[in-house]
Enzyme design. Structure first.
Site, short mmCIF file in Angstrom:
data_model
loop_
_atom_site.label_atom_id
_atom_site.label_comp_id
_atom_site.label_asym_id
_atom_site.label_seq_id
_atom_site.Cartn_x
_atom_site.Cartn_y
_atom_site.Cartn_z
N ASP A 176 0.82 -1.21 0.00
CA ASP A 176 0.00 0.00 0.00
C ASP A 176 0.85 1.26 0.00
OD1 ASP A 176 -2.36 -1.47 0.03
OD2 ASP A 176 -2.49 -1.49 2.22
N TYR A 231 6.78 -10.02 7.08
CA TYR A 231 6.65 -8.58 7.27
C TYR A 231 7.18 -8.20 8.65
CZ TYR A 231 3.50 -7.83 3.25
OH TYR A 231 2.96 -7.73 1.99
#
Length: 251
Positions: free
Chosen positions: A51, A109
């Protein structure tokens, strides 16, 4: 011939990985650079979509190109041509059916939080000064291993066939050096992730660390499958894609 690109980028100036109208993206920037240097229209396929503002310490993309070329020379030229916030580490020949998105076996992540104001971490970590119960947050993180359906942490109205994910790793660590003791990192690995999943998991774990919700509440949130019951989505600039693994690439 198909090639994998091993790269990294600081996502601060970009509206995410994927090309979109009237906004700078990592994919579009790379497409232009490859097309100019290879003198052919190149359209990269990424391993996933980050994003706006999200960073990638490790990202893969692939493209097809038939004429042979000198890989080290092209890597050097690309790094000279590309903006300073994108780096190409390597270009790897792979078999023609290889796919950076569908063949990834594991993704990792990190989410970074700093709890003392630091101008050098702006846009690279989330400043959150309130005290957090990290031990309790780690206990909650361990509960994730009991489940595979994470619809409650997914962005609503997303186009997916399943909300199932297999989580391999989930834990918080605190920096050990004096200047890093106020920094927290959440690491999570899975076979796949839903849109906004990591940021909403972190937001919910922060609520645990603030003692706003209990471990039992955390369990009930997962079982509810309701995004409305989960915590807030933490800011994008603290999130990093740090590793993508493939069975046929030595890493």
């Amino acid at each position: 011939m198909r090639y994998f690109i091993h790269l990294a980028y600081n996502g601060t100036p970009y509206h995410g990985w994927q090309i979109q109208p009237n906004a700078a993206s990592v994919q579009e920037t790379l497409n232009k650079a490859f097309s100019v240097l290879l003198q052919s229209e190149i359209n990269l396929m990424g391993a996933g979509r980050t994003d706006t503002g999200v960073h990638a310490k490790e990202m893969y993309a692939h493209f097809d190109f038939e004429p042979s070329f000198d890989i080290p020379n092209l890597v050097h030229k690309l790094n000279s041509f590309l903006p300073k916030d994108i780096v190409i580490y390597d270009i790897i020949p792979v078999h023609d059916e290889a796919h950076t998105r569908f063949d990834a076996s594991k993704r990792t992540y990190e989410y970074h939080i700093h709890q003392v104001k630091n101008p050098f971490l702006e846009e690279l970590s989330w400043y959150f000064h309130q005290p957090l119960d990290v031990d309790l947050m780690n206990q909650a993180a361990q509960l994730l291993f009991n489940y595979t359906d994470f619809e409650c942490f997914s962005k609503v109205n997303t186009d997916v066939n399943t909300f199932d994910c297999t989580i391999f790793e989930a834990h918080w660590t605190r920096g050990v050096a004096n200047q890093e003791s106020n920094q927290l990192v959440f690491t999570i690995s899975a076979n796949r992730f839903l849109r906004n999943m990591v940021r909403s998991i972190v937001g919910t774990l922060v609520n645990v660390g603030l003692h706003k919700i209990t471990l039992d509440d955390f369990t009930k949130i997962i079982e509810s499958k309701s995004r409305e019951k989960a915590g807030f989505s933490v800011p994008a600039h603290g999130l990093y894609l740090t590793k993508i693994e493939y069975d046929y690439i030595s890493q």
